[in-house]
Design a protein around this motif. Structure first.
Motif, PDB file in Angstrom:
ATOM      1  N   VAL A 172      -3.150 -39.506  13.146  1.00  0.00           N
ATOM      2  CA  VAL A 172      -2.834 -40.302  12.217  1.00  0.00           C
ATOM      3  C   VAL A 172      -2.164 -41.610  12.808  1.00  0.00           C
ATOM      4  N   LEU A 173      -1.294 -41.306  13.633  1.00  0.00           N
ATOM      5  CA  LEU A 173      -0.311 -42.160  14.395  1.00  0.00           C
ATOM      6  C   LEU A 173      -1.250 -43.015  15.429  1.00  0.00           C
ATOM      7  N   SER A 174      -2.129 -42.236  15.948  1.00  0.00           N
ATOM      8  CA  SER A 174      -2.856 -43.128  16.861  1.00  0.00           C
ATOM      9  C   SER A 174      -3.594 -44.261  16.459  1.00  0.00           C
ATOM     10  N   SER A 175      -3.848 -44.491  15.441  1.00  0.00           N
ATOM     11  CA  SER A 175      -4.427 -45.729  14.705  1.00  0.00           C
ATOM     12  C   SER A 175      -3.514 -46.299  13.808  1.00  0.00           C
ATOM     13  N   ASN A 176      -2.365 -46.044  14.057  1.00  0.00           N
ATOM     14  CA  ASN A 176      -1.220 -46.661  13.066  1.00  0.00           C
ATOM     15  C   ASN A 176      -0.607 -47.957  13.593  1.00  0.00           C
ATOM     16  N   LYS A 177      -0.260 -48.890  12.819  1.00  0.00           N
ATOM     17  CA  LYS A 177       0.432 -50.121  13.520  1.00  0.00           C
ATOM     18  C   LYS A 177       1.587 -50.511  12.402  1.00  0.00           C
ATOM     19  N   TYR A 178       1.996 -49.569  11.680  1.00  0.00           N
ATOM     20  CA  TYR A 178       3.082 -49.907  10.868  1.00  0.00           C
ATOM     21  C   TYR A 178       4.329 -49.100  11.141  1.00  0.00           C
ATOM     22  N   LEU A 181      -2.971 -33.302  13.436  1.00  0.00           N
ATOM     23  CA  LEU A 181      -3.423 -34.274  12.374  1.00  0.00           C
ATOM     24  C   LEU A 181      -2.300 -35.414  12.413  1.00  0.00           C
ATOM     25  N   TYR A 182      -1.099 -35.211  12.436  1.00  0.00           N
ATOM     26  CA  TYR A 182      -0.223 -36.320  12.198  1.00  0.00           C
ATOM     27  C   TYR A 182      -0.122 -37.128  13.408  1.00  0.00           C
ATOM     28  N   VAL A 226       8.325 -42.065   9.510  1.00  0.00           N
ATOM     29  CA  VAL A 226       8.053 -41.133   8.848  1.00  0.00           C
ATOM     30  C   VAL A 226       7.142 -40.038   9.428  1.00  0.00           C
ATOM     31  N   TYR A 227       5.954 -40.176   9.793  1.00  0.00           N
ATOM     32  CA  TYR A 227       5.250 -39.425  10.779  1.00  0.00           C
ATOM     33  C   TYR A 227       5.985 -38.616  11.735  1.00  0.00           C
ATOM     34  N   ASN A 228       6.591 -39.769  12.553  1.00  0.00           N
ATOM     35  CA  ASN A 228       7.369 -39.099  13.709  1.00  0.00           C
ATOM     36  C   ASN A 228       8.383 -38.166  13.519  1.00  0.00           C
ATOM     37  N   GLU A 229       9.123 -38.403  12.296  1.00  0.00           N
ATOM     38  CA  GLU A 229      10.257 -37.314  11.898  1.00  0.00           C
ATOM     39  C   GLU A 229       9.612 -36.129  11.475  1.00  0.00           C
ATOM     40  N   ILE A 230       8.200 -36.214  11.024  1.00  0.00           N
ATOM     41  CA  ILE A 230       7.771 -34.989  10.369  1.00  0.00           C
ATOM     42  C   ILE A 230       7.023 -34.033  11.318  1.00  0.00           C
ATOM     43  N   ILE A 231       6.701 -34.851  12.607  1.00  0.00           N
ATOM     44  CA  ILE A 231       6.013 -34.119  13.557  1.00  0.00           C
ATOM     45  C   ILE A 231       7.127 -33.403  14.450  1.00  0.00           C
ATOM     46  N   ASN A 232       8.175 -34.090  14.474  1.00  0.00           N
ATOM     47  CA  ASN A 232       9.663 -33.327  15.266  1.00  0.00           C
ATOM     48  C   ASN A 232       9.746 -32.174  14.381  1.00  0.00           C
ATOM     49  N   ASP A 233       9.929 -32.169  13.168  1.00  0.00           N
ATOM     50  CA  ASP A 233      10.274 -30.932  12.157  1.00  0.00           C
ATOM     51  C   ASP A 233       9.043 -29.862  12.339  1.00  0.00           C
ATOM     52  N   GLU A 234       7.947 -30.349  12.419  1.00  0.00           N
ATOM     53  CA  GLU A 234       6.874 -29.322  12.804  1.00  0.00           C
ATOM     54  C   GLU A 234       6.886 -28.646  14.011  1.00  0.00           C
ATOM     55  N   LYS A 235       7.591 -29.537  15.271  1.00  0.00           N
ATOM     56  CA  LYS A 235       7.629 -28.877  16.485  1.00  0.00           C
ATOM     57  C   LYS A 235       8.726 -27.846  16.415  1.00  0.00           C
ATOM     58  N   GLU A 236       9.751 -28.269  15.563  1.00  0.00           N
ATOM     59  CA  GLU A 236      10.916 -27.415  15.391  1.00  0.00           C
ATOM     60  C   GLU A 236      10.639 -26.042  15.036  1.00  0.00           C
ATOM     61  N   HIS A 237       9.361 -26.117  13.844  1.00  0.00           N
ATOM     62  CA  HIS A 237       8.993 -25.153  12.969  1.00  0.00           C
ATOM     63  C   HIS A 237       8.305 -24.232  14.004  1.00  0.00           C
ATOM     64  N   ASP A 249       7.223 -48.284   9.685  1.00  0.00           N
ATOM     65  CA  ASP A 249       7.647 -47.255   8.596  1.00  0.00           C
ATOM     66  C   ASP A 249       6.779 -45.983   8.711  1.00  0.00           C
ATOM     67  N   VAL A 250       5.525 -46.205   8.950  1.00  0.00           N
ATOM     68  CA  VAL A 250       4.544 -45.014   8.892  1.00  0.00           C
ATOM     69  C   VAL A 250       4.956 -44.222  10.212  1.00  0.00           C
ATOM     70  N   TYR A 251       5.089 -45.134  11.209  1.00  0.00           N
ATOM     71  CA  TYR A 251       5.320 -44.320  12.400  1.00  0.00           C
ATOM     72  C   TYR A 251       6.556 -43.576  12.282  1.00  0.00           C
TER      73      TYR A 251
END
Length: 169
Positions: A125-131, A121-122, A137-148, A133-135
Motif C-alpha cells: 500500500v505504501l509503495s503507491s502512497n503520496k500522503y 500488504l501494508y 499510520v502505515y509505518n507505525e503499524i508495520i513496525n508493530d507487526e514486525k515486533e509481533h 499521514d497515510v505513510y
C-alpha cells in the motif's frame, strides 16, 4: 503474492524483504502441514521421515529470519528489543487430560504468518502512497507487526527448544 489463510490475495512482494517474508510464510505452511501429518499418522517410518523434513523446514524458517533481520534494520531492532520483555514458560501449558501441544506451535506459526502477510500488504500500500499521514499510520503499524513477528518467533523458538526440536538460532 501473499495469501491469507483463506487464500485471499494480499499485497505483492515487490521488495527483497517482502520476498523473504513470503519465503517465511511458505516454511510456516510446510511446518504446520508436517506437524499435522506427524500427529495424525500411525505409520512410524513415515512419521520419522516427516519429522526429519519438518525439522529441516524449521531450520529454513530460522535461516530466512536471519536474512530478514539482516536486510531490514527495523526488523533487527525489534528482534533486539523483544529479548528483554518476552518471557514464556511452556512447561505449565499442558494438562494430563488434554495434550494440546500440536495446537500451540501450529497456532503460533499461523499467527506469525498473519503478521508477515500484514507487513507485505501494508508495504505494498505504501509503495503507491503520496500522503504523509497515510505513510505515518502505515509505518507505525508495520513496525508493530514486525515486533509481533519477533515476539511470536521468540515464542516458537522457546516452544521448540522446550520440547527438544532443534532450531537454527
Amino acid at each position: 503474492m501473499s495469501y491469507t489463510t483463506e487464500g485471499q490475495p494480499q499485497g505483492i512482494a515487490n521488495i527483497l524483504t517482502n520476498r523473504i517474508r513470503e519465503s517465511l510464510i511458505s516454511e510456516i505452511v510446510a511446518i504446520n502441514q508436517y506437524n499435522y501429518h506427524i500427529h495424525n499418522s500411525e505409520c512410524a517410518s513415515l512419521v520419522n521421515l516427516w519429522i526429519h523434513i519438518r525439522d529441516d523446514e524449521i531450520r529454513h524458517f530460522s535461516m530466512f529470519s536471519e536474512l530478514l533481520r539482516k536486510y531490514d534494520p527495523m526488523q533487527q531492532k525489534m528482534f533486539e528489543e523483544i529479548k528483554g520483555h518476552v518471557n514464556i514458560d511452556f512447561t505449565n501449558c499442558f494438562s494430563l487430560k488434554s495434550d494440546n501441544r500440536i495446537n500451540i506451535p501450529n497456532s503460533i506459526r499461523s499467527d506469525i504468518k498473519g503478521e508477515l502477510e500484514a507487513v507485505i500488504l501494508y508495504e505494498y500500500v505504501l509503495s503507491s502512497n503520496k500522503y504523509r499521514d497515510v505513510y505515518e499510520v502505515y509505518n507505525e503499524i508495520i513496525n508493530d507487526e514486525k515486533e509481533h513477528f519477533e515476539e511470536l518467533s521468540y515464542a516458537i523458538n522457546k516452544y521448540d527448544s522446550t520440547f527438544g526440536i532443534k532450531t537454527h538460532l
